[in-house]
Structure formats: structure tokens, C-alpha cells
Design a protein around this motif. Structure first.
Motif, mmCIF file in Angstrom:
data_model
loop_
_atom_site.group_PDB
_atom_site.id
_atom_site.type_symbol
_atom_site.label_atom_id
_atom_site.label_comp_id
_atom_site.label_asym_id
_atom_site.label_seq_id
_atom_site.Cartn_x
_atom_site.Cartn_y
_atom_site.Cartn_z
ATOM 1 N N ARG A 38 48.328 61.303 52.938
ATOM 2 C CA ARG A 38 47.637 62.543 53.368
ATOM 3 C C ARG A 38 48.274 63.108 54.645
ATOM 4 O O ARG A 38 48.365 64.311 54.823
ATOM 5 C CB ARG A 38 46.129 62.287 53.550
ATOM 6 N N GLU A 39 48.744 62.212 55.544
ATOM 7 C CA GLU A 39 49.441 62.695 56.761
ATOM 8 C C GLU A 39 50.725 63.435 56.385
ATOM 9 O O GLU A 39 51.046 64.466 56.979
ATOM 10 C CB GLU A 39 49.823 61.510 57.660
ATOM 11 N N HIS A 44 53.418 68.831 55.774
ATOM 12 C CA HIS A 44 54.287 69.596 54.854
ATOM 13 C C HIS A 44 55.698 69.018 54.787
ATOM 14 O O HIS A 44 56.678 69.764 54.718
ATOM 15 C CB HIS A 44 54.345 71.084 55.248
ATOM 16 N N SER A 45 55.812 67.691 54.893
ATOM 17 C CA SER A 45 57.145 67.064 54.773
ATOM 18 C C SER A 45 57.587 67.128 53.313
ATOM 19 O O SER A 45 56.769 67.391 52.416
ATOM 20 C CB SER A 45 57.078 65.602 55.215
ATOM 21 N N LYS A 49 55.139 67.196 50.111
ATOM 22 C CA LYS A 49 55.142 68.245 49.072
ATOM 23 C C LYS A 49 55.218 67.609 47.690
ATOM 24 O O LYS A 49 54.592 68.068 46.743
ATOM 25 C CB LYS A 49 56.337 69.190 49.279
ATOM 26 N N GLU A 50 56.003 66.522 47.587
ATOM 27 C CA GLU A 50 56.150 65.836 46.302
ATOM 28 C C GLU A 50 54.835 65.133 45.919
ATOM 29 O O GLU A 50 54.450 65.109 44.751
ATOM 30 C CB GLU A 50 57.271 64.804 46.439
ATOM 31 N N ALA A 51 54.141 64.588 46.926
ATOM 32 C CA ALA A 51 52.931 63.786 46.646
ATOM 33 C C ALA A 51 51.691 64.640 46.383
ATOM 34 O O ALA A 51 50.785 64.225 45.646
ATOM 35 C CB ALA A 51 52.665 62.842 47.826
ATOM 36 N N GLU A 52 51.630 65.853 46.967
ATOM 37 C CA GLU A 52 50.365 66.595 47.000
ATOM 38 C C GLU A 52 49.739 66.850 45.627
ATOM 39 O O GLU A 52 48.574 66.538 45.399
ATOM 40 C CB GLU A 52 50.554 67.920 47.746
ATOM 41 N N GLU A 64 58.485 54.324 44.516
ATOM 42 C CA GLU A 64 59.567 54.500 45.479
ATOM 43 C C GLU A 64 59.056 55.138 46.785
ATOM 44 O O GLU A 64 59.322 54.667 47.884
ATOM 45 C CB GLU A 64 60.581 55.436 44.815
ATOM 46 N N ILE A 65 58.278 56.220 46.640
ATOM 47 C CA ILE A 65 57.738 56.925 47.815
ATOM 48 C C ILE A 65 56.818 56.002 48.593
ATOM 49 O O ILE A 65 56.910 55.862 49.818
ATOM 50 C CB ILE A 65 56.953 58.196 47.380
#
Ligand code: B4P
Length: 185
Positions: A38-39, A44-45, A49-52, A64-65
Motif C-alpha cells: 500500500r505504501e 505511485h512507484s 502502479k503494477e500492484a494497485e 517476484e515483487i
């Protein structure tokens, strides 16, 4: 009390709530993959952006993330840690095991917060996070049952699992957790 811990349980079981209390009391590093993701989303890293959108659907972010955000934090820790919400599947458990073998920091206890679905749903609906709508909650519960819950048997077989009923109030559950962690697993 044991100082390298893992908290396991369905979404909304109170892992984050209880992990914060134990870490404060025992001065452990609290690593919540949910909070860390969430951080990243708020900042907006690229990773955020990929996780949201994945998180908003209640699905699991890639191994991986998640591993990348855990690895750098665990590598520099000496006092002890509590992993909250990680691992979430058997592949993550394997990656974590490899990392901990490398660091020579084995997990000393895994604590399962056990709780009925109707209580979880009520708690999450009243919390009202972006991924706390009924449809998304049901998806997260299904993913927990299908993908995460095999970890319970995995850690049971390793002889380090302790189970606590998470349906009481915050103080009751905290006392039960402390009692379970003081006992020899
Ligand atoms: P998480 O942030 O881990 O969220 P959670 O499972 O919903 O919450 P938790 O069990 O910590 O409950 P809490 O204490 O907040 O995951 C969110 C998303 O991130 C996932 O869906 C996924 O997309 C992603 N993710 C995270 N880790 C990942 C990984 N390893 N791999 C891939 N993806 C990952 O408690 C819930 C509510 O109940 C709160 O409002 C609290 O105040 C209340 N509550 C707690 N204890 C209570 C009690 N005893 N009585 C009454 N209310 C209580």
C-alpha cells in the motif's frame, strides 16, 4: 519469547492488528507485505502502479515483487522480525526458506489466526479499505482457501505451527498469542 515469527490467517483475521502489538511489545521488525505494497501504491512507484489493480481485485501480487520488498528489509535485521501476510502461497514459502537459509535466520514459530468467514466479512466491511467491498472480500477469501491455506499443513509438518482463535476482542486474542508463543512449539 520467540523472535522470528510468521503470522498466518485469512484476510481480516487481525494479523496486522496483532502483529503491531507484538512487535511493539517485543521490539521486533514488523514486515507486513500488505502495508508495504500500500505504501508503494501511495508513492505511485513503478512497483505500486503494477500492484494497485491486482490488490483492488483482491488477487495476489506476483511472488517476484513481494520477495523483492521483503528481502532487502530482512537482510539487515538483527533483533528479530515478524512476517505478517507473507508468505501467501507455497512458492513464496519456498523462496522465503531459501532466503532465511542464506541469512541463517530460521523461523521459530508460525501463528495461525483461525476465525469464521462471517466475522471476517463483518470486520472488513466496517474497516472500508478500497479492497473491502463484499465482492472483493469474497474473492480474497476464496484465494486464501485455494492458495494460502495449504501453508497451514506445510508449517504443521515442520512442527512449528501454533493455532489461536481470532474471534475474541483484541486484548483476548493478544493474550492467547503471547501464551502460545511462550510455550515451546
Ligand atoms: P493484507 O494487508 O495482508 O490484509 P488483510 O489480510 O486484509 O488484513 P489482516 O488480517 O492484517 O487484518 P487486520 O488486522 O487489518 O493484504 C491486502 C492485499 O495485499 C492482498 O489482498 C494482496 O492483494 C496483497 N498482498 C499482501 N501480501 C501479499 C503477498 N505476500 N503476496 C501477494 N499479494 C499480497 O484486521 C481487519 C479488521 O478487523 C480491522 O479493521 C481491525 O481493526 C479489525 N479487527 C482486528 N482484530 C479484531 C478483533 N479481535 N475484534 C474486532 N475487530 C478486529
Amino acid at each position: 519469547m520467540k523472535n522470528r515469527l510468521l503470522f498466518l490467517g485469512p484476510p481480516g483475521a487481525g494479523k496486522g492488528t496483532q502483529a503491531s502489538l507484538i512487535c511493539k511489545e517485543q521490539s521486533l521488525l514488523h514486515l507486513s507485505t500488505g502495508d508495504l505494497l500500500r505504501e508503494e501504491v501511495s508513492a505511485h512507484s513503478d512497483l505500486g502502479k503494477e500492484a494497485e489493480s491486482i490488490m483492488n481485485r483482491g488477487e495476489l501480487v506476483s511472488d517476484e515483487i513481494v520477495l523483492s520488498i521483503v528481502e532487502k528489509r530482512l537482510s539487515y535485521n538483527k533483533k528479530g522480525w515478524l512476517l505478517d501476510g507473507f508468505p501467501r502461497n507455497l512458492a513464496q514459502a519456498g523462496l522465503l526458506q531459501d532466503l532465511l537459509d542464506k541469512l541463517d535466520q530460521p523461523i521459530l514459530a508460525v501463528l495461525l489466526l483461525d476465525i469464521d468467514d462471517d466475522i471476517l466479512i463483518k470486520r472488513m466491511l466496517s474497516r472500508g479499505r478500497k479492497d473491502d467491498t463484499e465482492l472483493v472480500i469474497r474473492n480474497r477469501l476464496k484465494i486464501y482457501r485455494d492458495i494460502t491455506s495449504p501453508l497451514v499443513n506445510h508449517y504443521k509438518k515442520l512442527g512449528i505451527l501454533k493455532s489461536v482463535n481470532g474471534s475474541g476482542n483484541v486484548e483476548d486474542v493478544n493474550s492467547q498469542i503471547k501464551a502460545a508463543l511462550i510455550e515451546t512449539v
